[in-house]
Design an enzyme around this catalytic site. Structure first.
Site, short mmCIF file in Angstrom:
data_model
loop_
_atom_site.label_atom_id
_atom_site.label_comp_id
_atom_site.label_asym_id
_atom_site.label_seq_id
_atom_site.Cartn_x
_atom_site.Cartn_y
_atom_site.Cartn_z
CE LYS A 52 -3.83 -2.33 2.31
NZ LYS A 52 -4.50 -2.68 3.57
CD GLN A 96 -3.43 -4.56 6.51
OE1 GLN A 96 -3.57 -3.44 6.00
NE2 GLN A 96 -3.82 -5.66 5.90
CG ASP A 119 -9.39 -0.33 5.40
OD1 ASP A 119 -9.09 -0.75 4.27
OD2 ASP A 119 -8.69 -0.49 6.41
N1 GUN Z 1 -6.71 -7.13 6.14
C1 GUN Z 1 -7.06 -7.80 5.02
N2 GUN Z 1 -7.64 -6.97 4.12
C2 GUN Z 1 -7.66 -5.75 4.69
C3 GUN Z 1 -8.11 -4.47 4.26
O1 GUN Z 1 -8.66 -4.28 3.16
N3 GUN Z 1 -7.95 -3.44 5.14
C4 GUN Z 1 -7.39 -3.63 6.37
N4 GUN Z 1 -7.29 -2.57 7.17
N5 GUN Z 1 -6.97 -4.79 6.81
C5 GUN Z 1 -7.09 -5.84 5.96
#
Ligand code: GUN
Length: 293
Positions: A52, A96, A119
């Site tokens: 990211k 995350q 998110d």
């Molecule tokens: N863990 C797995 N996919 C995601 C996501 O799209 N966002 C976040 N914050 N954690 C994740």
């Protein structure tokens, strides 16, 4: 069979985002700024967060990762989130997942300002999505919608079967495909761990979206000729064939299913790259205050 090439579409959308960022900077605005919080050292989470950050840099965003030890308290994390909520130089915040078991995901998600919740996990964003109102939509479902849109896959009136009801993918995906929108307007069946005989549903499906976390779950005998198959699987296996030390496998038995499907999104090279791009899009929208003042 045609591939739904996430890499090609993601690259094109990233160029569009980069050009918008360049225009923002040229007009004197600062670049969009995304902060990610990573608690502990889960291997997959580490990979996602690094990716990211790398993608943010590629389109000209500011971004940073705040790393904490797995032993931090819930209160400490909530206090940090509140501090970021107040910081006008930060547009988007993601924490995350998964988090260590002693920290409540629900509390964390509800503490993030919904206007910075790129998110799309906050109940306000989920509620607004259900009502077809402007909001942040979670990255993987939104990435799949962008892929269907760019490939002009007809969805109205089709039967879409979603396998898996996770809060991050399956549940929002089933809502989006049923909304009165384009793509959308499907008749949706949501299958999950308590559904007996999933094959009964997939055999009737025009579109199958598999997000169940089981390598090779969807086999050719479960698929109708000409179906559109979206593979959301991210199954990691150790491998000495790759630089990273692991190999990714989807939930679809690609070699089998490609003999019947009209379209398949491959793993890797499909949905995963679209997920990151839709996070970038949400962050750009947050910086431009497109949904919330
Ligand atoms: N863990 C797995 N996919 C995601 C996501 O799209 N966002 C976040 N914050 N954690 C994740």
């Amino acid at each position: 069979m045609e591939l739904l090439d996430g890499k090609k579409i993601a690259t094109a959308i990233k160029l569009e985002i980069a050009s918008e960022v360049a225009q923002m900077r040229a007009s004197g605005m600062r670049a969009p700024n995304l902060v990610a919080i990573l608690v502990g050292n889960d291997g997959a989470s580490e990979t996602y967060v690094n990716s990211k950050e790398k993608n943010c840099k590629e389109v000209g965003f500011d971004s940073s990762v705040i790393r904490y030890d797995a032993k931090i308290t819930e209160d400490f994390l909530l206090a940090k989130i509140k501090e970021i909520n107040q910081d006008d130089s930060i547009d988007g915040l993601i924490v995350q997942l998964p988090l260590p078991a002693h920290i409540s995901v629900a509390k964390v998600v509800e503490t993030i300002d919904h206007k910075k919740d790129v998110d799309g996990f906050h109940p306000i964003n989920i509620g607004r999505m259900n009502k077809n109102l402007p909001c942040f939509i979670s990255a993987t479902p939104n990435g799949i919608m962008m892929l269907l849109d760019r490939y002009k896959i007809a969805t109205a009136g089709k039967h879409c079967v979603v396998i898996g009801r996770s809060q991050i993918v399956g549940s929002p995906m089933s809502i989006l495909m049923s909304l009165n929108a384009e793509p959308g307007n499907c008749t949706v069946t949501l299958c999950h761990s308590k559904t007996p005989d999933i094959k009964k549903y997939t055999l009737d499906a025009d579109i199958v979206i598999v997000a169940i976390g089981k390598k090779n779950f969807l086999t050719a005998d479960m698929v109708k000729n000409g179906a559109v198959i979206i593979d959301v699987g991210m199954n990691r296996e150790n491998s000495n064939e790759t630089k990273s030390g692991y190999k990714l496998f989807g939930d679809v038995d690609f070699e089998q299913v490609k003999t019947k499907a009209a379209y398949i999104s491959p793993v890797p090279g499909g949905v995963g790259l679209m997920t990151i791009v839709s996070l970038l899009k949400n962050t750009l929208s947050a910086a431009k205050k497109e949904y919330y003042q």
